[in-house]
Motif scaffolding. Structure first.
Motif, mmCIF file in Angstrom:
data_model
loop_
_atom_site.group_PDB
_atom_site.id
_atom_site.type_symbol
_atom_site.label_atom_id
_atom_site.label_comp_id
_atom_site.label_asym_id
_atom_site.label_seq_id
_atom_site.Cartn_x
_atom_site.Cartn_y
_atom_site.Cartn_z
ATOM 1 N N PHE A 1 0.827 -1.209 0.000
ATOM 2 C CA PHE A 1 0.000 0.000 0.000
ATOM 3 C C PHE A 1 0.861 1.259 0.000
ATOM 4 O O PHE A 1 0.492 2.259 -0.622
ATOM 5 C CB PHE A 1 -0.936 0.001 1.209
ATOM 6 N N VAL A 2 2.004 1.215 0.691
ATOM 7 C CA VAL A 2 2.929 2.357 0.676
ATOM 8 C C VAL A 2 3.402 2.619 -0.746
ATOM 9 O O VAL A 2 3.464 3.778 -1.197
ATOM 10 C CB VAL A 2 4.131 2.104 1.611
ATOM 11 N N PHE A 3 3.714 1.549 -1.482
ATOM 12 C CA PHE A 3 4.151 1.709 -2.867
ATOM 13 C C PHE A 3 3.045 2.332 -3.723
ATOM 14 O O PHE A 3 3.296 3.232 -4.526
ATOM 15 C CB PHE A 3 4.564 0.358 -3.452
ATOM 16 N N LEU A 4 1.837 1.835 -3.575
ATOM 17 C CA LEU A 4 0.726 2.345 -4.384
ATOM 18 C C LEU A 4 0.440 3.808 -4.066
ATOM 19 O O LEU A 4 0.168 4.610 -4.970
ATOM 20 C CB LEU A 4 -0.524 1.492 -4.141
ATOM 21 N N SER A 5 0.498 4.173 -2.796
ATOM 22 C CA SER A 5 0.238 5.560 -2.420
ATOM 23 C C SER A 5 1.408 6.465 -2.792
ATOM 24 O O SER A 5 1.220 7.657 -3.045
ATOM 25 C CB SER A 5 -0.068 5.666 -0.922
ATOM 26 N N LEU A 6 2.634 5.910 -2.849
ATOM 27 C CA LEU A 6 3.789 6.691 -3.291
ATOM 28 C C LEU A 6 3.626 7.118 -4.744
ATOM 29 O O LEU A 6 4.053 8.209 -5.132
ATOM 30 C CB LEU A 6 5.075 5.876 -3.129
ATOM 31 N N ARG A 7 2.998 6.272 -5.535
ATOM 32 C CA ARG A 7 2.767 6.622 -6.943
ATOM 33 C C ARG A 7 1.924 7.884 -7.071
ATOM 34 O O ARG A 7 2.127 8.689 -7.981
ATOM 35 C CB ARG A 7 2.080 5.455 -7.652
ATOM 36 N N VAL A 8 0.995 8.067 -6.150
ATOM 37 C CA VAL A 8 0.158 9.268 -6.153
ATOM 38 C C VAL A 8 0.920 10.464 -5.584
ATOM 39 O O VAL A 8 0.830 11.579 -6.107
ATOM 40 C CB VAL A 8 -1.132 9.026 -5.337
#
Length: 338
Positions: free
Chosen positions: A215-222
């Motif tokens: 989830f950290v990776f996915l939110s980092l994309r944003v």
């Protein structure tokens, strides 16, 4: 420029050492509190005390080195981080003070009162949560600069999915790393009751650790698409190695063997992820305001600091290993015979 890269590598090593050692300490305090509340304290609290007594005083040494080093090597970072992290850092400092004070009461008092243990255990989760704010802010989008005035956008920070994902990652990492070490320690101590409980906790926190990392990776994309693209394009192999280490450590623990190797794999798992994150972030220390090559001090000071901190690292790590060998991993001490 070369000394800037050497400096950040050495400082990142100091921070990584602090994360591993402090996580064991912080998580142990929470597990002691949980065991006290659930009436299981007789199973594990004696084991936790045997680990904490020799090493709790040296935990923050690595963090102090990192803090002094980041200000010494990169003065511009102090200008920004020192302003926007005033409140989170102050909270962390107060929590560390409370933790240190109540450690003495909890360990040297006549009994372990729940109030003391609660403060000791809960601060172990709040400290990493507050310190994780620094990594969140460094990704950009939270700092407001108007001329010479620098402010933190608290609304944006509190409403950001990335911010909260990093906080939860910090807390879950503490519990995961600590339970992994304590499982190995209980097995080495031949303490079957403590081993069964701590092994359960390590296996329990493994899947949430994997989920929150994703989830950290996915939110980092944003939050910072450039950093995300660099991480998954150029350094994907480091995160893959981290996943492999996680999987093997879980398998070893499920099979109830090689717990020492399992914890070493946990360290490598965290190391690959931590350094993969750090390298993919360069050259920014605070996106987009502070860059590695622009924020570093002059060459003479950089050389002096690099030598000093390398010598400090070469002194601290062997000293910690010696401390662990003499006390924590001494056979009679581990088994509670002295």
């Amino acid at each position: 420029m070369v000394f800037a890269h050497i400096g950040i590598i050495v400082l990142w090593l100091f921070l990584f050492c602090y994360i591993i050692i402090a996580s064991i300490d912080f998580g142990a305090g929470f597990f002691a509190l949980h065991a006290k509340i659930t009436k299981q304290d007789k199973k594990i609290n004696h084991l936790i005390s045997r680990y904490l007594n020799p090493v709790w005083e040296v935990t923050n040494v690595f963090f102090v080195f990192f803090f002094v080093g980041i200000v010494g090597f990169f003065p511009d970072s102090a200008k920004y981080f020192g302003t926007v992290l005033l409140i989170p850092a102050s909270i962390a400092l107060i929590l560390m003070t409370i933790r240190g004070s109540f450690y003495a009461f909890e360990n040297y008092g006549q009994d372990s009162k729940l109030q003391w243990l609660a403060l000791y255990g809960l601060t172990g989760l709040f400290i990493p949560a507050s310190l994780a704010t620094a990594l969140t802010i460094s990704e950009g989008g939270f700092v407001i600069q108007k001329g010479n005035q620098i402010d933190l956008d608290w609304v944006e920070l509190l409403l950001s999915p990335f911010s909260w994902s990093v906080v939860f990652l910090a807390v879950i990492s503490v519990l995961y790393i600590s339970s992994g070490f304590l499982t190995f320690y209980a097995h080495k101590a031949k303490d079957s009751k403590a081993y069964q409980l701590l092994r359960y906790w390590f296996l329990f926190w493994g899947p949430p650790m994997l989920a929150i990392s994703l989830f950290v990776f996915l939110s980092l994309r944003v939050q910072n698409e450039g950093h995300f693209v660099t991480a998954v394009t150029d350094y994907w192999w480091m995160f893959l190695l981290s996943l492999i280490c996680f999987t093997v450590a879980m398998l070893f623990t499920l099979q109830k063997k090689w717990h020492g190797w399992a914890f070493i794999l946990v360290i490598f798992q965290m190391g690959f992820a931590f350094f993969g994150y750090g390298i993919s972030k360069l050259p920014y220390l605070l996106y987009p305001m502070v860059k590695l090559d622009h924020a570093v001090v002059n060459d003479n000071m950089a050389i002096a600091l690099t030598i000093s901190f390398i010598l400090g690292l070469l002194l601290l790590i062997p000293s910690l290993i010696l401390l662990l060998k003499l006390f924590v991993f001494d056979k009679e001490y581990v088994e509670g015979k002295k």
